[in-house]
Design an enzyme around this catalytic site. Structure first.
Site, mmCIF file in Angstrom:
data_model
loop_
_atom_site.group_PDB
_atom_site.id
_atom_site.type_symbol
_atom_site.label_atom_id
_atom_site.label_comp_id
_atom_site.label_asym_id
_atom_site.label_seq_id
_atom_site.Cartn_x
_atom_site.Cartn_y
_atom_site.Cartn_z
ATOM 1 N N ARG A 48 0.825 -1.212 0.000
ATOM 2 C CA ARG A 48 0.000 0.000 0.000
ATOM 3 C C ARG A 48 0.856 1.257 0.000
ATOM 4 O O ARG A 48 0.449 2.281 -0.550
ATOM 5 C CB ARG A 48 -0.935 0.003 1.215
ATOM 6 C CG ARG A 48 -2.085 -0.976 1.114
ATOM 7 C CD ARG A 48 -3.028 -0.841 2.289
ATOM 8 N NE ARG A 48 -2.368 -1.141 3.567
ATOM 9 C CZ ARG A 48 -2.922 -0.959 4.751
ATOM 10 N NH1 ARG A 48 -4.155 -0.466 4.837
ATOM 11 N NH2 ARG A 48 -2.278 -1.270 5.861
ATOM 12 N N GLU A 192 -0.882 -5.231 19.746
ATOM 13 C CA GLU A 192 -1.025 -4.140 18.792
ATOM 14 C C GLU A 192 -1.494 -2.873 19.505
ATOM 15 O O GLU A 192 -1.949 -2.905 20.650
ATOM 16 C CB GLU A 192 -2.046 -4.518 17.717
ATOM 17 C CG GLU A 192 -1.703 -5.768 16.927
ATOM 18 C CD GLU A 192 -0.554 -5.556 15.951
ATOM 19 O OE1 GLU A 192 -0.234 -4.382 15.667
ATOM 20 O OE2 GLU A 192 0.009 -6.564 15.488
ATOM 21 N N LYS A 207 -9.127 -18.927 14.762
ATOM 22 C CA LYS A 207 -8.274 -20.118 14.713
ATOM 23 C C LYS A 207 -9.061 -21.362 15.132
ATOM 24 O O LYS A 207 -8.882 -22.441 14.560
ATOM 25 C CB LYS A 207 -7.061 -19.913 15.607
ATOM 26 C CG LYS A 207 -6.141 -18.802 15.120
ATOM 27 C CD LYS A 207 -5.070 -18.468 16.139
ATOM 28 C CE LYS A 207 -4.166 -17.348 15.634
ATOM 29 N NZ LYS A 207 -3.149 -16.931 16.626
ATOM 30 N N GLY A 306 4.663 -13.574 15.415
ATOM 31 C CA GLY A 306 5.939 -12.929 15.124
ATOM 32 C C GLY A 306 6.322 -13.112 13.673
ATOM 33 O O GLY A 306 5.909 -14.070 13.014
#
Length: 431
Positions: A48, A192, A207, A306
């Site tokens: 982007r 985050e 998940k 990660g």
């Protein structure tokens, strides 16, 4: 003989994971070539923000036109690590239409609309691999799709979100509150700036949907998964768990019913015994138990997030898909032949830890016990702690009961004059 024409790879996204994928493809190009049987060449990277500095990545590979990249026709494999529902869904289906196979780490899309992706892959004879979507570097999807495909999986249980495990671990071992533990997780890069997807259980629920679908050969969507996060877990819950020789973990639990006719999938905090293997999973690590009829109990453990760990899973899928391309073969597609019903949370049976604030006067315990009995919930243990001001704390641990029965019990308890409030409810697992 090794094929001389390279397999061309388009990379969608070049953030934390995408940049690691590009780095490893470049640094280990010779090894990957030997393992695949042909070179795997980065043909383009869609981003982007093209002006961002990306060390080691040739600028000529960068493009902002992801659609044009996947439509090129000479692309063999598309690696999608941009996340989200759109434009990822359209880009992946477009890649299939133009002859490419896809490697994705997009748990949200797979849980929300995996049906569309699998159908498009099947229609165009392409592969869809997604090991990195569930547990980072931990091999879990492929063992379920391939190694255990001849067995009957009855239960998948585990810790599948590193951020929440880190927070709960700090609350348990350091005695800190939720807010302080979250701040530490953010400072260390485990959470985050907006941690909602992790702490409210959305990440783990996606998940769980993917794992349940694979394990039970049944379509399970994100909406089918009961979800509770960790934002209501308190230092008091942790202290209460420690007094009873337990700790608190955010668990993803996918189970086949005893009669084999239905399945359940849920994510919520739960107390587990300190001697349970999951109790020792610390920091931001993940661990998942798979219980199968013939194989027994298997445990998968490792870093669940990660850049480098997730890139490892992506590259493993990339090698497998490239090998399939060379051999004119396909890997496993969607297996949903069982078509089992997904039962609501109310039918789930487990044990409960209920913390009540009550008046400190005679007859309260008898009233509380009568309510549990009236709704068919058997009490295992009761612990009472008297506080100042005529108040007391009553901790009740139940035998196994349905979630619906426990809910109706708690509703009735709230209507008692002697019950000042329900301070906390937590399920008890692993015993």
């Amino acid at each position: 003989m090794m094929r001389t024409r390279p397999l061309k790879v388009a990379l969608l996204g070049c953030g934390v994971v995408g940049s690691e994928v590009a780095r490893i493809m470049t640094a280990h190009a010779d090894d990957l070539t030997a393992r695949i049987g042909a070179p795997a060449e980065l043909a383009g990277i869609a981003v982007r923000r093209p002006d961002r500095v990306r060390a080691g990545i040739p600028r000529e590979l960068i493009t902002t036109d992801a659609t044009a990249l996947v439509k090129r026709g000479d692309i063999d494999v598309v690696v999608e690590v941009i996340g989200g529902i759109e434009p990822a869904r359209t880009l992946i289906t477009t890649a299939f239409q133009h002859g490419a196979s896809v490697v994705s780490a997009n748990k949200a899309l797979l849980a929300e609309d995996g049906v569309t992706l699998h159908a498009a892959a099947e229609q165009h004879g392409a592969d869809l691999y997604f090991e990195a979507a569930v547990a980072g570097a931990i091999p879990l999807v492929r063992p379920l799709r391939e190694s255990l495909v001849g067995d009957k999986v009855n239960r998948v249980l585990g810790i599948v979100n590193g951020t929440t495990n880190f927070i709960l671990d700090r609350m348990d071992t350091g005695g800190t509150g939720y807010s302080e533990a979250l701040d530490e997780a953010m400072a260390l890069g485990y959470a985050e700036a907006d941690p909602t997807a992790d702490v409210e259980g959305f990440d783990a629920a996606a998940k769980a949907a993917i794992l349940a679908g694979i394990a039970f050969h049944t379509r399970v969507r994100l909406d089918d998964v009961h979800r509770e996060g960790i934002t209501e877990v308190t230092a008091g819950d942790m202290a209460s768990a420690r007094r009873m020789g337990r700790t608190v973990k955010l668990l993803a639990i996918c189970e086949r019913a005893e009669d084999g006719r239905s399945v359940t999938a849920r994510v919520h905090p739960a107390m587990i015994p300190l001697d349970h293997p999951l109790a020792s999973v610390r920091e931001a690590y993940n661990a998942v138990f798979v219980e199968a009829e013939a194989a027994g109990r298997l445990m998968f453990y490792g870093p669940g997030a990660g850049g480098a760990p997730t890139a490892s899973a992506v590259l493993g899928d990339l090698v497998a898909v490239c090998r399939n391309k060379l051999n004119g073969a396909r890997g496993p597609g969607e297996s949903a032949y069982s078509r089992l019903a997904v039962s609501p949370m109310g039918e789930v049976v487990t044990r409960y830890h209920v913390n009540l604030d009550v008046a400190d006067k005679p007859g309260v315990l008898a009233q509380v016990a009568a309510v549990f009995n009236e709704h068919g919930v058997s009490i295992e243990t009761v612990h009472q702690q008297v506080r100042d001001g005529g108040e007391a704390s009553l901790v009740v641990v139940t035998h196994r009961a349905s979630d619906a029965a426990l809910t109706s019990t708690v509703d009735a308890l709230r209507r008692l004059d002697t019950v000042r409030g329900v301070a906390g409810i937590m399920r008890v697992e692993g015993e």
